[in-house]
Scaffold this motif. Structure first.
Motif, PDB file in Angstrom:
ATOM      1  N   THR A   1      24.688  56.179  79.304  1.00 33.49           N
ATOM      2  CA  THR A   1      24.272  56.804  78.054  1.00 33.49           C
ATOM      3  C   THR A   1      22.911  57.449  78.220  1.00 33.49           C
ATOM      4  N   ILE A   2      22.493  58.197  77.200  1.00 33.32           N
ATOM      5  CA  ILE A   2      21.163  58.810  77.252  1.00 33.32           C
ATOM      6  C   ILE A   2      20.083  57.732  77.200  1.00 33.32           C
ATOM      7  N   GLU A   3      20.386  56.602  76.520  1.00 32.02           N
ATOM      8  CA  GLU A   3      19.448  55.483  76.514  1.00 32.02           C
ATOM      9  C   GLU A   3      19.256  54.929  77.925  1.00 32.02           C
ATOM     10  N   PHE A   4      20.349  54.879  78.688  1.00 32.42           N
ATOM     11  CA  PHE A   4      20.282  54.405  80.076  1.00 32.42           C
ATOM     12  C   PHE A   4      19.373  55.295  80.910  1.00 32.42           C
ATOM     13  N   LEU A   5      19.482  56.604  80.731  1.00 26.79           N
ATOM     14  CA  LEU A   5      18.632  57.536  81.467  1.00 26.79           C
ATOM     15  C   LEU A   5      17.184  57.456  80.998  1.00 26.79           C
ATOM     16  N   PHE A   6      16.992  57.349  79.678  1.00 24.16           N
ATOM     17  CA  PHE A   6      15.636  57.226  79.132  1.00 24.16           C
ATOM     18  C   PHE A   6      14.928  55.994  79.693  1.00 24.16           C
ATOM     19  N   SER A   7      15.668  54.905  79.872  1.00 24.42           N
ATOM     20  CA  SER A   7      15.049  53.652  80.310  1.00 24.42           C
ATOM     21  C   SER A   7      14.364  53.824  81.661  1.00 24.42           C
ATOM     22  N   TYR A   8      14.908  54.686  82.526  1.00 29.16           N
ATOM     23  CA  TYR A   8      14.291  54.920  83.836  1.00 29.16           C
ATOM     24  C   TYR A   8      13.206  55.995  83.773  1.00 29.16           C
ATOM     25  N   VAL A   9      13.417  57.011  82.948  1.00 26.91           N
ATOM     26  CA  VAL A   9      12.426  58.089  82.832  1.00 26.91           C
ATOM     27  C   VAL A   9      11.115  57.563  82.253  1.00 26.91           C
TER      28      VAL A   9
END
Length: 209
Positions: free
Chosen positions: A49-57
């Motif tokens: 999800t976009i939350e998954f990507l945000f968590s690393y960014v």
């Protein structure tokens, strides 16, 4: 009468735009999520999800602010949601985790015999047979996340401000669009600095629930 009529007209336009912008960015967030999940399923990445990507960014920002490393992925996710949409979308995700922390610390403090078991990302309070969905984060991390999410600097608010000023002062919309991105960065940094100081000044031994 002319001022009253003009004020009513502008107010209606502003209210409609506020509702439209909030709904639009929430819908976009859901659309991007569903698209990423669909794409992730086809490349073998589960729940991308976009939350998954945000968590690393945003992980480095959470770490620099002083959050516990184990909590940085979760806080990074919240920071990404907040800067993309609104704080009112991120805070409901933080609230249950804070409630979990209160229940967990209360359970542990009651007796040395009170034990817990980690079940994935969840925590099972053995004596109560209660599951804390989503687990818990450190108290300092809770404080840092609370302050970091505070504020209105986000892409959704950028659109909202541009639309609002287009109604009120359409002849100056060029100046607003020229400086608004830098204003959003400044607002975000201000929230992050506040979170840094909150984490720095927080003393766990006097933090009570």
């Amino acid at each position: 009468m002319d001022s009253i009529i003009l004020g009513i007209s502008q107010s209606i336009s502003l209210v409609v735009q506020v509702v439209a912008y909030v709904m639009t960015f929430i819908i976009i967030l859901e659309f991007v999520n569903n698209t990423l999940i669909w794409f992730g399923d086809r490349i073998g990445v589960e729940n991308m999800t976009i939350e998954f990507l945000f968590s690393y960014v945003f992980y480095p920002f959470a770490f620099i602010m002083g959050a516990r490393p184990e909590d940085c992925l979760f806080i990074g996710e919240l920071l990404g949601i907040r800067i993309f949409s609104l704080a009112i979308v991120a805070y409901p995700k933080l609230g249950p985790i804070i409630q979990n922390g209160m229940a967990y610390r209360s359970h542990i403090a009651e007796s040395v015999n009170n034990t817990w078991t980690a079940v994935g990302n969840n925590i099972l309070l053995d004596n109560l047979n209660q599951t804390l969905v989503g687990g818990v984060i450190d108290q300092r991390s809770e404080i840092i996340a609370t302050y970091a999410l505070c504020g209105s600097a986000s892409f959704a608010v950028m659109g909202l401000i541009i639309g609002s000023f287009e109604v009120i002062v359409p002849h100056r919309i060029g100046e607003i669009t020229e400086h608004i991105f830098r204003a959003m960065i400044a607002g975000t940094v201000a929230s992050y600095l506040t979170a840094c100081f909150a984490g720095l000044l927080y003393e766990e031994e006097v933090g009570t629930y």
